[in-house]
Design an enzyme around this catalytic site. Structure first.
Site, short mmCIF file in Angstrom:
data_model
loop_
_atom_site.label_atom_id
_atom_site.label_comp_id
_atom_site.label_asym_id
_atom_site.label_seq_id
_atom_site.Cartn_x
_atom_site.Cartn_y
_atom_site.Cartn_z
CE1 TYR A 192 -0.07 3.13 -1.28
CE2 TYR A 192 0.46 1.81 0.65
CZ TYR A 192 0.16 1.90 -0.70
OH TYR A 192 0.10 0.78 -1.48
CG HIS A 206 1.03 -1.46 -7.72
ND1 HIS A 206 0.65 -2.20 -6.61
CD2 HIS A 206 -0.09 -0.87 -8.18
CE1 HIS A 206 -0.65 -2.06 -6.43
NE2 HIS A 206 -1.13 -1.26 -7.37
CG ASP A 209 3.41 0.14 -4.60
OD1 ASP A 209 2.54 0.62 -3.85
OD2 ASP A 209 3.67 -1.08 -4.65
CG HIS A 210 4.83 0.65 -0.70
ND1 HIS A 210 5.18 -0.54 -0.11
CD2 HIS A 210 3.51 0.57 -0.98
CE1 HIS A 210 4.10 -1.30 -0.06
NE2 HIS A 210 3.09 -0.65 -0.58
CG HIS A 225 -0.93 -6.68 -5.44
ND1 HIS A 225 0.07 -7.23 -4.68
CD2 HIS A 225 -0.60 -5.38 -5.60
CE1 HIS A 225 0.97 -6.29 -4.39
NE2 HIS A 225 0.58 -5.16 -4.95
CB CYS A 278 3.22 -5.17 -7.64
SG CYS A 278 3.92 -4.31 -6.22
C1 DNO Z 1 0.22 -2.52 -0.25
C2 DNO Z 1 -0.61 -2.82 -1.41
C3 DNO Z 1 -1.46 -4.03 -1.21
C4 DNO Z 1 -2.47 -4.14 -2.34
C5 DNO Z 1 -3.32 -5.36 -2.28
C6 DNO Z 1 -4.20 -5.45 -3.49
O1 DNO Z 1 0.74 -1.46 -0.13
O2 DNO Z 1 0.16 -2.92 -2.55
O3 DNO Z 1 -2.12 -3.95 0.01
O4 DNO Z 1 -3.31 -3.02 -2.30
O5 DNO Z 1 -2.57 -6.50 -2.19
O6 DNO Z 1 -5.25 -6.29 -3.22
#
Ligand code: DNO
Length: 347
Positions: free
Chosen positions: A323, A263, A309-310, A196, A234
């Site tokens: 989340y 992501h 993602d978020h 990541h 990401c």
């Molecule tokens: C946050 C996530 C990160 C991710 C880590 C993977 O929302 O995208 O915490 O899970 O960096 O190791």
């Protein structure tokens, strides 16, 4: 594309049943959360998680994360023992059908924001990062949103002081040392490692970060060329930096077969420094062209795991920042649309 959704295990306030109702969902992305970083996960823990998912018709092929112990990142203490445990964990998750492990190599903080409840004009809240607020933080007396409960002030100061003595080069060597031991195990058991990126993708508080841009990725892949050594693309993490061209990166690494996990979220750059705010997933809300990123992935052969993602907190939900259910589910629907249209056009 295989649509997935992050689930924080049994303590997650979002039931698996709700996740299973998201259109086109294939499975969850999860982890064993009650074992200290560096220790081994058991078959029983994995079977239990897998069964909970299977009972709701959800797969469990992606783990996020098997966290990397700070001794491995710093190259000190019990590093070799922790790497051995890491290899055992890879073997264990593989026995339960896991194909992809997302992890990071960021010292201390694996994400950083200055506000977890930034108020948007429509009444929703988002995670955000303000350069002006960041420069006001006293690095010798750190209080950061979301991190105060993870470390005591002394612990945090100790870690930061230790990392300030570690150069980018040393941190990179420690990553390569780790990968040279872990990747052969991944090759043997059929697991892809998906690093990541740094979030945000620059150094913070004088501690080094080494997975922030194309140059960083290239030298990591050059050092350990196996295709099992790949990345989590990401969009929101790389995309917080004006210097990263997400569309080019998506095309390049998809073509190399190194994008093992994606992501997707959008960010809006809010000033001429480094500030950004997390926004709804659609391109028009932020600074990233989400359709172009998806097109670059699909046209270059990507057919792997994706998760929204978020999200923002919307519809009155008081979810874990980033989340909650609702905005991520809307993000999932949008991602489905982008992929369906792009994949059909690409035939
Ligand atoms: C946050 C996530 C990160 C991710 C880590 C993977 O929302 O995208 O915490 O899970 O960096 O190791």
């Amino acid at each position: 594309m295989k649509l997935t959704f992050r689930w924080y295990g049994e303590k997650d306030s979002i039931p698996l049943q709700y996740i299973s109702q998201i259109p086109n969902i294939s499975g969850v992305v999860t982890a064993v959360y009650d074992v200290p970083v560096g220790e081994v996960w058991t078959d029983e823990q994995l079977s239990k998680l897998k069964k909970l998912c299977a009972d709701k018709n959800l797969g469990m092929e992606v783990i996020e994360s098997i966290p990397v112990h700070e001794d491995i990142k710093m190259g000190c203490g019990r590093r070799d023992e922790y790497i051995e445990n890491y290899c055992k964990n890879i073997e264990t998750v593989a026995r339960h059908g896991v194909k992809c492990v997302c992890y990071n190599f960021m010292p201390v903080f694996d994400w950083l924001r200055t506000d977890m409840y930034h108020k948007n004009s429509d009444g929703s809240t988002s995670l955000s990062y303000s350069y002006d607020d960041f420069v006001k933080v006293d690095p010798n007396n750190l209080h950061l949103p979301g991190w105060d409960e993870s470390y005591s002030p002394d612990e945090l100061q100790g870690l930061l002081n230790a990392y300030r003595k570690i150069s980018h080069e040393q941190l990179f060597e420690n990553l390569v040392y780790f990968l040279k031991k872990v990747i052969p195990v991944c090759e043997r058991v059929g697991v892809n490692m998906a690093i990541h990126p740094d979030d945000p993708p620059w150094d913070v508080f004088g501690i080094p970060r080494i997975v922030s841009c194309e140059k960083d990725l290239d030298r990591m892949f050059e050092a350990v060329p196996s295709k099992n050594n790949g990345l989590t693309l990401c969009s929101g993490s790389f995309g917080a930096s004006r210097k990263n061209n997400l569309v080019e990166m998506a095309a390049k690494y998809a073509k190399q077969g190194r994008v093992h996990f994606v992501h997707l979220r959008n960010v809006l750059w809010t000033d001429n420094h480094d500030s950004f705010c997390e926004v709804g997933h659609c391109s028009k809300h932020g600074s990233l062209d989400m359709a172009a990123i998806v097109k670059a992935l699909v046209e270059n052969g990507f057919d792997g795991y994706v998760r929204p993602d978020h999200g923002r907190n919307i519809f009155g939900e008081n979810g874990k920042p980033g989340y909650g259910l609702y905005d991520r589910a809307l993000g999932a629907a949008y991602i489905n649309g982008l992929f369906e249209a792009t994949e059909k056009n690409n035939k």
